[in-house]
Design a protein around this motif. Structure first.
Motif, short mmCIF file in Angstrom:
data_model
loop_
_atom_site.label_atom_id
_atom_site.label_comp_id
_atom_site.label_asym_id
_atom_site.label_seq_id
_atom_site.Cartn_x
_atom_site.Cartn_y
_atom_site.Cartn_z
N SER A 24 0.62 -1.24 -0.03
CA SER A 24 -0.04 0.07 -0.17
C SER A 24 0.86 1.11 0.01
O SER A 24 0.22 2.26 -0.12
CB SER A 24 -0.87 0.01 1.28
OG SER A 24 -0.20 0.51 2.45
N PHE A 26 1.59 2.86 2.64
CA PHE A 26 0.96 3.77 3.48
C PHE A 26 1.05 3.50 4.83
O PHE A 26 0.84 2.19 5.33
CB PHE A 26 -0.76 3.65 3.16
CG PHE A 26 -1.51 4.54 3.94
CD1 PHE A 26 -1.70 5.80 3.85
CD2 PHE A 26 -2.17 4.24 5.26
CE1 PHE A 26 -2.38 6.87 4.55
CE2 PHE A 26 -2.64 5.11 6.10
CZ PHE A 26 -3.16 6.33 5.76
N VAL A 28 1.49 3.58 8.69
CA VAL A 28 1.12 4.00 10.02
C VAL A 28 1.62 3.42 11.07
O VAL A 28 2.24 2.60 11.25
CB VAL A 28 -0.54 3.37 10.18
CG1 VAL A 28 -1.48 3.50 11.38
CG2 VAL A 28 -1.14 3.35 8.64
N ASN A 44 2.03 -0.64 11.15
CA ASN A 44 1.54 -1.96 10.21
C ASN A 44 2.48 -2.62 9.45
O ASN A 44 3.63 -2.39 9.16
CB ASN A 44 0.50 -0.98 9.14
CG ASN A 44 1.22 0.14 8.19
OD1 ASN A 44 2.19 0.57 8.69
ND2 ASN A 44 0.70 0.01 7.16
N THR A 53 -2.02 -8.65 6.24
CA THR A 53 -1.71 -7.38 7.07
C THR A 53 -2.21 -7.18 8.51
O THR A 53 -3.53 -7.40 8.42
CB THR A 53 -2.10 -6.36 6.22
OG1 THR A 53 -1.42 -6.43 4.68
CG2 THR A 53 -1.92 -5.09 6.53
N GLU A 57 -2.21 -0.21 14.99
CA GLU A 57 -2.90 -0.32 16.32
C GLU A 57 -2.81 -1.59 16.86
O GLU A 57 -2.47 -1.60 18.13
CB GLU A 57 -4.42 0.31 16.01
CG GLU A 57 -4.41 1.78 15.82
CD GLU A 57 -4.67 1.84 14.14
OE1 GLU A 57 -3.89 1.06 13.29
OE2 GLU A 57 -5.38 2.45 13.72
N PHE A 86 -7.58 8.02 11.00
CA PHE A 86 -8.52 7.44 11.81
C PHE A 86 -8.27 5.99 11.85
O PHE A 86 -7.99 5.40 10.95
CB PHE A 86 -9.91 7.64 11.17
CG PHE A 86 -10.20 9.20 11.63
CD1 PHE A 86 -10.89 9.79 13.02
CD2 PHE A 86 -10.11 10.07 10.66
CE1 PHE A 86 -11.28 10.90 13.02
CE2 PHE A 86 -10.43 11.47 10.87
CZ PHE A 86 -11.06 11.75 12.37
N PRO A 87 -8.39 5.16 12.83
CA PRO A 87 -8.23 4.05 13.05
C PRO A 87 -9.41 3.20 12.20
O PRO A 87 -10.56 3.62 12.33
CB PRO A 87 -8.32 3.48 14.57
CG PRO A 87 -8.95 4.68 15.23
CD PRO A 87 -8.77 5.86 14.20
N CYS A 88 -9.21 2.00 11.62
CA CYS A 88 -10.15 1.29 11.09
C CYS A 88 -11.17 0.63 12.08
O CYS A 88 -10.80 0.59 13.03
CB CYS A 88 -9.49 0.20 10.13
SG CYS A 88 -8.92 -0.95 11.10
N CYS A 91 -9.62 -2.15 13.91
CA CYS A 91 -8.87 -1.98 15.29
C CYS A 91 -9.88 -1.09 16.32
O CYS A 91 -9.36 -1.34 17.56
CB CYS A 91 -7.87 -0.97 14.63
SG CYS A 91 -6.59 -1.59 13.70
N1 THU Z 1 -3.86 0.51 8.36
C1 THU Z 1 -3.27 0.57 9.61
O1 THU Z 1 -2.36 0.21 10.16
N2 THU Z 1 -4.21 1.16 10.75
C2 THU Z 1 -5.58 1.48 10.37
O2 THU Z 1 -6.27 1.66 11.37
C3 THU Z 1 -5.87 1.85 9.00
C4 THU Z 1 -5.11 1.18 7.75
C5 THU Z 1 -2.81 0.10 7.45
C6 THU Z 1 -3.18 -1.25 7.15
C7 THU Z 1 -2.38 -1.45 5.60
O3 THU Z 1 -1.28 -1.58 5.71
C8 THU Z 1 -2.27 0.20 5.01
O4 THU Z 1 -2.58 0.94 6.32
C9 THU Z 1 -3.55 0.67 4.13
O5 THU Z 1 -4.64 0.11 4.49
#
Ligand code: THU
Length: 136
Positions: A24, A26, A28, A44, A53, A57, A86-88, A91
């Motif tokens: 990703s 991305f 975190v 992450n 994955t 959190e 924001f947390p998913c 999580c």
């Molecule tokens: N991700 C997190 O680590 N925490 C979240 O609350 C949202 C998403 C990560 C999971 C994945 O590795 C990447 O962000 C993209 O979804």
């Protein structure tokens, strides 16, 4: 506790730099404060089998639990975002397992600034938790 808040965001930001996010891209980072004041952090960790994955959190919370702590006092999360990360939903539910609805969740950005703070109960209202099962 303004001091612990600052340290937590710093630890979360540092953990974010160590994310394993080659798919990703991305990153975190998260830091959780246990009820005894100890801090645990995570980033992450992605996998070539994408579904494996684990979010930052949950890495932080599971590290706390592995250290023998069961209650969260507060949690900070930062991500590669300009606004708050924001947390998913998954999580939020895992937080709910180890925290009461009043605890603050600090949400920050790629610069390690806290953008917004919300209570867990605001992020996850009307939730299902362990007490539903403990009644049995
Ligand atoms: N991700 C997190 O680590 N925490 C979240 O609350 C949202 C998403 C990560 C999971 C994945 O590795 C990447 O962000 C993209 O979804």
């Amino acid at each position: 506790m303004p001091d612990s808040k600052k340290i937590m965001v710093k630890l979360a930001w540092e953990a974010m730099q160590r994310a394993h996010a080659p798919y990703s891209k991305f990153q975190v980072g998260a830091c959780v404060e246990a009820d005894d004041g100890e801090l645990y952090y995570g980033a992450n960790i992605e996998n070539a089998s994408y579904g494996l994955t684990v979010c930052a959190e949950r890495v932080a919370i599971f590290s706390m639990v592995a250290a023998g702590k069961k209650r969260i006092r507060s949690l900070a999360v930062v991500g590669a975002t300009d606004g708050a990360c924001f947390p998913c939903g998954a999580c939020r539910q895992v937080m709910r397992e180890f925290a009461s609805p009043e605890i603050p969740i600090y949400m920050g950005n790629r610069r390690g600034e806290i953008v917004t703070t919300m209570a867990l109960g605001e992020l996850l209202p009307q939730s299902f938790g362990p007490e539903f099962l403990n009644d049995k």
